[in-house]
Write an enzyme that holds these catalytic residues in place. Structure first.
Site, PDB file in Angstrom:
ATOM      1  N   ASN A 210     -11.381  -7.266  -0.107  1.00 25.12           N
ATOM      2  CA  ASN A 210     -10.711  -8.439   0.409  1.00 25.12           C
ATOM      3  C   ASN A 210     -10.475  -8.156   1.992  1.00 25.12           C
ATOM      4  O   ASN A 210     -10.899  -7.371   2.656  1.00 25.12           O
ATOM      5  CB  ASN A 210      -9.231  -9.040  -0.206  1.00 25.12           C
ATOM      6  CG  ASN A 210      -8.335  -7.826   0.014  1.00 25.12           C
ATOM      7  OD1 ASN A 210      -7.769  -7.702   1.141  1.00 25.12           O
ATOM      8  ND2 ASN A 210      -8.076  -7.266  -1.184  1.00 25.12           N
ATOM      9  N   ALA A 275       0.462  -4.931   0.941  1.00 25.37           N
ATOM     10  CA  ALA A 275      -0.886  -4.690   0.745  1.00 25.37           C
ATOM     11  C   ALA A 275      -1.743  -5.774  -0.253  1.00 25.37           C
ATOM     12  O   ALA A 275      -0.721  -6.293  -0.707  1.00 25.37           O
ATOM     13  CB  ALA A 275      -1.151  -3.423   0.174  1.00 25.37           C
ATOM     14  N   ASP A 279      -6.975  -6.900  -8.040  1.00 26.81           N
ATOM     15  CA  ASP A 279      -6.534  -6.940  -9.344  1.00 26.81           C
ATOM     16  C   ASP A 279      -7.446  -6.473 -10.439  1.00 26.81           C
ATOM     17  O   ASP A 279      -6.975  -6.244 -11.634  1.00 26.81           O
ATOM     18  CB  ASP A 279      -6.330  -8.550  -9.631  1.00 26.81           C
ATOM     19  CG  ASP A 279      -5.112  -8.981  -8.810  1.00 26.81           C
ATOM     20  OD1 ASP A 279      -4.028  -8.202  -8.687  1.00 26.81           O
ATOM     21  OD2 ASP A 279      -5.166 -10.234  -8.385  1.00 26.81           O
ATOM     22  N   LYS A 289     -26.911   4.473  -5.837  1.00 31.83           N
ATOM     23  CA  LYS A 289     -27.071   3.228  -5.528  1.00 31.83           C
ATOM     24  C   LYS A 289     -27.947   2.225  -6.478  1.00 31.83           C
ATOM     25  O   LYS A 289     -28.904   2.797  -7.005  1.00 31.83           O
ATOM     26  CB  LYS A 289     -27.838   3.132  -4.158  1.00 31.83           C
ATOM     27  CG  LYS A 289     -28.218   1.656  -3.542  1.00 31.83           C
ATOM     28  CD  LYS A 289     -29.024   1.815  -2.547  1.00 31.83           C
ATOM     29  CE  LYS A 289     -29.076   0.165  -2.106  1.00 31.83           C
ATOM     30  NZ  LYS A 289     -30.088   0.164  -1.007  1.00 31.83           N
ATOM     31  N   PRO A 306      -3.816  -1.503 -12.547  1.00 34.36           N
ATOM     32  CA  PRO A 306      -2.574  -1.571 -12.748  1.00 34.36           C
ATOM     33  C   PRO A 306      -1.613  -2.639 -11.829  1.00 34.36           C
ATOM     34  O   PRO A 306      -2.354  -2.722 -10.434  1.00 34.36           O
ATOM     35  CB  PRO A 306      -1.928  -0.466 -12.722  1.00 34.36           C
ATOM     36  CG  PRO A 306      -3.204   0.386 -11.716  1.00 34.36           C
ATOM     37  CD  PRO A 306      -4.329  -0.284 -12.187  1.00 34.36           C
ATOM     38  N   ILE A 308       0.830  -2.586  -9.229  1.00 34.49           N
ATOM     39  CA  ILE A 308       1.944  -1.582  -8.780  1.00 34.49           C
ATOM     40  C   ILE A 308       3.279  -2.006  -8.404  1.00 34.49           C
ATOM     41  O   ILE A 308       4.154  -1.469  -8.834  1.00 34.49           O
ATOM     42  CB  ILE A 308       1.353  -1.102  -7.324  1.00 34.49           C
ATOM     43  CG1 ILE A 308       0.007  -0.610  -7.341  1.00 34.49           C
ATOM     44  CG2 ILE A 308       1.986  -0.160  -6.583  1.00 34.49           C
ATOM     45  CD1 ILE A 308      -1.115  -1.130  -6.455  1.00 34.49           C
ATOM     46  N   PHE A 325       4.931  -9.450  -1.707  1.00 33.52           N
ATOM     47  CA  PHE A 325       4.281 -10.790  -0.823  1.00 33.52           C
ATOM     48  C   PHE A 325       3.481 -11.512  -2.083  1.00 33.52           C
ATOM     49  O   PHE A 325       3.027 -10.796  -2.886  1.00 33.52           O
ATOM     50  CB  PHE A 325       3.275 -10.371   0.162  1.00 33.52           C
ATOM     51  CG  PHE A 325       3.781 -10.036   1.510  1.00 33.52           C
ATOM     52  CD1 PHE A 325       4.682  -8.808   1.534  1.00 33.52           C
ATOM     53  CD2 PHE A 325       3.499 -11.058   2.470  1.00 33.52           C
ATOM     54  CE1 PHE A 325       5.456  -8.704   2.936  1.00 33.52           C
ATOM     55  CE2 PHE A 325       4.029 -10.830   3.712  1.00 33.52           C
ATOM     56  CZ  PHE A 325       4.989  -9.426   4.015  1.00 33.52           C
ATOM     57  N   LYS A 343       8.013  -9.148 -11.437  1.00 39.44           N
ATOM     58  CA  LYS A 343       7.807  -8.031 -10.509  1.00 39.44           C
ATOM     59  C   LYS A 343       9.191  -7.295 -10.283  1.00 39.44           C
ATOM     60  O   LYS A 343       9.274  -6.276  -9.631  1.00 39.44           O
ATOM     61  CB  LYS A 343       6.849  -7.961  -9.443  1.00 39.44           C
ATOM     62  CG  LYS A 343       5.528  -8.236  -9.736  1.00 39.44           C
ATOM     63  CD  LYS A 343       4.739  -8.621  -8.658  1.00 39.44           C
ATOM     64  CE  LYS A 343       3.102  -9.499  -8.825  1.00 39.44           C
ATOM     65  NZ  LYS A 343       2.076  -8.658  -8.607  1.00 39.44           N
TER      66      LYS A 343
END
Ligand code: PMT
Length: 400
Positions: A210, A275, A279, A289, A306, A308, A325, A343
């Site tokens: 990302n 961070a 997912d 390759k 997982p 975190i 976040f 969480k």
């Protein structure tokens, strides 16, 4: 005001960024500081002493020999009067002179004589900044206690792209405030901050990732360190300039991030997870390759990674403060609140990453801080500023 009556000497050297020095003076004066400007002759090619005199409301000193004799005394007086000595922009030339102790004009003479903390905001072409000699000079000055703000990376006046742009006036003023009014409310706290994006390998040359630059996490880590915390950074892939002097663990995938964070979490007082971990990961990554098979679709199986933050939340220890976040593109507050609960966080920083000026790879953000007691709206602001608000809230939660 924050800097009422504080004495600041601002040295201005000859670079295109010199025009921004007027804004530095203006911002410092609005905070109540008394600013004395010393310009090199080259600086006067970019901005006039009259502008700086008008902005600072003090006489501007240009060169040791072209002013009345009173200035001869004044330059030592300025060296003594300075509570902080800032040079912005600081060219490669002034850095080299400072390394060698050359005192051949008013600015180099005065900075040599001062006992005040010195802050440099370098500004130069990327080639000059990355030149070995400049890097060695910067390292020598840092070793002697000179502090640096920037340089930033981006487009340069000469058309090049890279590191060497002078930091924005707001960041330079922030750094000056940090020197003059250090807020040490996080002394004694161990803080872990995650930053950047994880990468999930498909094969040796391809990955799922990302756009996280690390800017948000880095701003939080730098602010926590400035407030006296013992900070550990755990970073995935980042493109932003990493804050110096912070022990850093580098990871690639979400599983690596999970291991790095969960093994260190029990030792931490505060954990802030900015961070952007992937997912999912590929179920069957290839060691070689992968070859293209023309005309055939390629279908991958992804397996869940997982979580975190959820693992840290489930193992939360008494006295720990956990901040996550939420990067959303719709139903910001509902989705963020769900994550806060799921969480087991104390606070979640909800950012709508589809808004211009918010989220990934920009210097600003727009956020809502959500705790179990309420909401704090943080309109468009620099990530450094948001980082301070997040830490203020963390300290409030810890006192509650
Ligand atoms: O790095 P920048 O370019 O400055 O961009 C900043 C940012 C957009 C990355 C940052 O502001 C941000 O929103 N970070 C969270 C990104 C994210 O993964 O959001 P999320 O809503 O998917 O995850 C919620 C929380 O769980 C986050 O704290 C995340 O770190 C954590 N998480 C997510 C997935 C996962 N497998 N494990 C986790 O711990």
């Amino acid at each position: 005001m924050k800097l009422t009556g504080r004495e600041i000497v601002l040295g201005v050297t000859g670079g295109i960024a010199a025009y921004k020095s007027a804004e530095i003076v203006s911002r410092l004066r609005k905070l109540g500081a008394n600013v004395h400007v010393i310009m090199t002759k080259n600086a006067t090619q970019f901005i006039t002493p009259l502008t700086m005199e008008t902005m600072s409301n003090n006489p501007v000193v240009v060169d040791t020999f072209d002013r009345p004799a009173t200035w001869e005394v004044e330059h030592i007086a300025l060296a003594k009067r300075a509570e902080v000595f800032v040079i912005a922009p600081a060219t490669a030339n002034i850095m080299a002179k400072m390394v060698c102790g050359i005192a051949d004009d008013m600015l180099s003479t005065t900075v040599l004589a001062t006992k005040a903390p010195v802050l440099l905001a370098p500004a130069m072409n990327v080639g000059m900044w990355t030149a070995q000699v400049t890097q060695e000079n910067a390292a020598t000055l840092k070793k002697r206690g000179v502090q640096f703000v920037g340089p930033d990376a981006g487009f340069q006046a000469c058309g090049d792209i890279g590191s060497g742009r002078m930091s924005e006036p707001v960041d330079i003023v922030e750094a000056i405030c940090g020197i003059l009014c250090p807020k040490l409310d996080m002394e004694g706290l161990r803080v872990m901050v995650t930053a950047g994006g994880t990468r999930e390998r498909l094969d040796p040359v391809r990955y799922l990732g990302n756009d996280s630059s690390g800017k948000m996490g880095f701003a939080i880590a730098a602010a926590a360190k400035a407030r006296g915390a013992e900070v550990t950074l755990v970073c995935g892939h980042t493109t932003a300039k990493q804050p110096e002097g912070i022990p850093t663990v580098r990871v690639e995938s979400t599983c690596d991030l999970y291991d790095a964070v969960t093994t260190r979490a029990p030792e931490m007082d505060v954990i802030i997870q900015a961070a952007a971990p992937a997912d999912y990961r590929f179920a069957n990554p290839s060691q070689q390759k992968m070859k293209k098979e023309a005309g055939k679709p390629l279908i991958f199986e992804l397996v869940e990674n997982p979580d975190i933050a959820a693992a840290v939340g489930a193992a939360k220890k008494p006295g720990q403060t956990l901040v996550g976040f939420a990067a959303e593109t719709e139903n910001l507050l509902d989705n963020a609140r769900r994550k806060l609960d799921k969480k087991n966080l104390d606070m979640i920083v909800a950012n709508d990453v589809s808004k211009p000026g918010a989220g990934f790879n920009v210097d600003t953000n727009i956020a809502t801080l959500i705790t179990r007691d309420g909401l704090t709206d943080c309109p468009l602001q620099r990530k450094a500023e948001l980082a301070e608000t997040i830490l203020d809230k963390v300290m409030e939660l810890r006192k509650a």
